[in-house]
Design a protein around this motif. Sequence first.
Motif, mmCIF file in Angstrom:
data_model
loop_
_atom_site.group_PDB
_atom_site.id
_atom_site.type_symbol
_atom_site.label_atom_id
_atom_site.label_comp_id
_atom_site.label_asym_id
_atom_site.label_seq_id
_atom_site.Cartn_x
_atom_site.Cartn_y
_atom_site.Cartn_z
ATOM 1 N N GLY A 50 0.639 -1.395 -0.217
ATOM 2 C CA GLY A 50 -0.219 -0.377 -0.083
ATOM 3 C C GLY A 50 0.752 1.477 0.268
ATOM 4 N N LEU A 86 -1.677 1.994 -3.783
ATOM 5 C CA LEU A 86 -3.220 2.697 -3.495
ATOM 6 C C LEU A 86 -3.643 3.658 -4.741
ATOM 7 C CD1 LEU A 86 -1.641 4.454 -0.387
ATOM 8 C CD2 LEU A 86 -3.901 3.189 -0.441
ATOM 9 N N GLU A 138 -1.151 -5.010 3.329
ATOM 10 C CA GLU A 138 -0.138 -4.209 3.616
ATOM 11 C C GLU A 138 0.343 -4.580 4.420
ATOM 12 O OE1 GLU A 138 1.545 -1.787 2.668
ATOM 13 O OE2 GLU A 138 3.152 -1.638 4.434
ATOM 14 N N PHE A 181 -1.013 2.797 6.619
ATOM 15 C CA PHE A 181 -0.193 3.399 5.752
ATOM 16 C C PHE A 181 1.284 3.993 6.518
ATOM 17 C CE2 PHE A 181 -4.676 2.314 3.609
ATOM 18 C CZ PHE A 181 -3.745 1.140 3.006
ATOM 19 N N LEU A 237 0.226 10.454 0.258
ATOM 20 C CA LEU A 237 -0.487 9.299 1.019
ATOM 21 C C LEU A 237 -1.780 9.747 1.507
ATOM 22 C CD1 LEU A 237 1.244 6.644 -0.028
ATOM 23 C CD2 LEU A 237 0.925 6.732 2.451
ATOM 24 N N ASP A 238 -1.753 10.822 2.218
ATOM 25 C CA ASP A 238 -3.538 10.842 3.090
ATOM 26 C C ASP A 238 -4.068 10.963 2.015
ATOM 27 O OD1 ASP A 238 -1.887 11.260 5.478
ATOM 28 O OD2 ASP A 238 -1.970 13.078 5.746
ATOM 29 N N VAL A 262 -5.018 8.417 0.953
ATOM 30 C CA VAL A 262 -5.620 6.918 1.303
ATOM 31 C C VAL A 262 -7.271 7.034 2.028
ATOM 32 C CG1 VAL A 262 -5.859 6.632 3.943
ATOM 33 C CG2 VAL A 262 -3.695 6.273 2.849
ATOM 34 N N VAL A 312 -9.164 -2.764 3.264
ATOM 35 C CA VAL A 312 -7.289 -3.239 3.556
ATOM 36 C C VAL A 312 -7.300 -3.209 4.533
ATOM 37 C CG1 VAL A 312 -5.877 -1.494 4.261
ATOM 38 C CG2 VAL A 312 -7.631 -0.499 3.034
#
Length: 434
Positions: free
Chosen positions: A24, A29, A46, A51, A132-133, A136, A144
Motif C-alpha cells: 500500500g 493505493l 499491507e 499506511f 499519501l493521505d 488513503v 484494506v
Amino acid sequence: MIAPASAPDRATRQKPFTIAICGGGIAGLALAIGLLRHGVPFHLYESAHAFAEVGAGVGFGPNALRAMSLIDPRVREGYSKRATGNAHGDKRRVYFDFLAGMDCGVGKAGKKVATVWAGDVGNSTVHRAQFLDELVALVPGENVTFGKRVVEVEELEGRVRLHFADGGTAEASAAVGCDGVKSKLRHVVLGSDDGAAHPTFTGKYAYRGLIPMEKAVDLLGDELARNSIMWLGNHGHVLTFPIEQGATMNVVAIHTKRDGTWHDERWVFPVDRAQMQADFYAWGDSVSKILSLMQHPDLWALFDYPPAPTYCRGRTCLTGDAAHASTPHQGAGAGMALEDAFLLSSLLGAVRESSEIESAFCAFDKVRRPRTQRLVRTSREAGELYDLEAVGVRDDRGRLEADLGSRFGWIWEESLEGELVEALGLLGGRARLV
Ligand SMILES: Cc1cc2nc3c(=O)[nH]c(=O)nc-3n(C[C@H](O)[C@H](O)[C@H](O)COP(=O)(O)OP(=O)(O)OC[C@H]3O[C@@H](n4cnc5c(N)ncnc54)[C@H](O)[C@@H]3O)c2cc1C
C-alpha cells in the motif's frame, strides 16, 4: 478520449472477480483507486500496521499529473490541494535550474549550467506523507488489511492463494505486487534464481532531509531557496525544491560510494550531519549552507532492479517499484507507478471475466515494460551526468546542457491514452472509447 466511469457505474457494474493488491504505497493505493472507479472488487494487503510515507518531498512531471487525472480526477484534486511549485520570480515553468555546486569542469561554484523547462507544470512537488493521505482518503477502510506481509503466492485453478508471514492465507482471482524494491512478488513472477529478481546497488546513496523555508531563505536568498535547484559537482549532486506550500525546503544530496559496493543490511538509516558534510567538504558555499541546515538527515542506499524479462506470470503481475525500481535521478519512479495504475486498472476494467485477467496482465507487460525499463536505464545515466562522471561531459558545459535539454521530453510527453488504446488492442479491442 477515454470515457470516465461515473459514480453510478461503480455501484452497478461490479466485475465477477477480485484482485489482491500486495503493498500500500503510491503504486498500491493508486491501483486501488483506479479499480474502484472501474468496479473491480479488490482487497489490499499491507505489511505495515498503517499506511506510512517518509517525511520527504517528491516531484511529479506532467505525465504523472495526467495519470492522476486519468486514474480518478479526485486524485489530481487531492494532489493539487497539497502541491507546491517554484515560487520565486518567473520560475513557475522551470523544472530545475542546474548550477555548479563546486569549482569543477563545468564552471566555478555558483555558475549557471543549464535551465530545463517542463511545459506548464514546472517542478510540481508535494510532501510524500500529505499525498499519501489524499490517496488513503479515497480507499474504503474495509478493503484494506494491515500487518499482512505476503511471502508467497500459490497459483490454483482459476485463482491465487496468498500466504502471509503470520501463517494466514487469503484467496483472490489474481494478485498484483506493489511491494516495492524488496518485492516478494517479483520472486513469484521471475523465480528467485533469476538474477533480475534481486535489486542491485547502483553505487550511489542519498542524504534526505528538510529545512524550514525561513531559515533557507535567510541563508540562500529567495531565488535559490524557493525554486528547484540542482547543484552539480564531482561525484555528487544536491537538489532542493519547496514543498508544503513553500513552508519547507526538501533536500536530496547524492554521493557516489567510492568502492561501489553496499554491505550494510540496512538501506535507510539516520546519519549525523558530520558524515554528510565530510562527503561534501570540497563543495561551494551554497551547498555547505544547505547541508548545515538539514534536519535529521537519513541516508538511503540507492538500489534499482535489473531489467525483468516479464512483469507477469499466470495470475500475478508487478507494478511500481516491484516491477521497475529506479534511481531517483529523473524524478519519475512514483510517476511511473501512477501511470501503471492507470493502465492496469483500465485494463482490468475492460476484462469481463476472470479467465481474461492473464491476457490483461500480458497486455500491461507488453506496453509498460519498455518505457519503465528505459527509465531505469536512463536514470542511472542521469546520475553519472549530474555527478560529472559521464565520459565527455564532465568538463564540457555545452554537451551537458544539450543532454539535460533532451533528457526528459520522452518521460513527460507520453500519451497515456495512446498506451491504453494499444493495450486494449492487444486485449481484443474491448475499449470504452468515445
Ligand atoms: C531519494 C529518493 C527520491 C525520489 N524522488 C522521486 C521523485 O521526486 N519523483 C518520483 O516520481 N519518484 C521519486 N522516487 C521514487 C519513488 O519514491 C518510488 O518510485 C515510489 O515511491 C514507489 O512506490 P511503490 O508503491 O511502488 O513502492 P513503495 O513506496 O516501496 O511501497 C511498497 C509498499 O508495500 C509494502 N510491502 C512491502 N513488502 C510487502 C509484502 N511482502 N507484503 C505486503 N506489503 C508489502 C510496504 O510496506 C510499502 O507500503 C524517489 C526515490 C528515492 C529513493
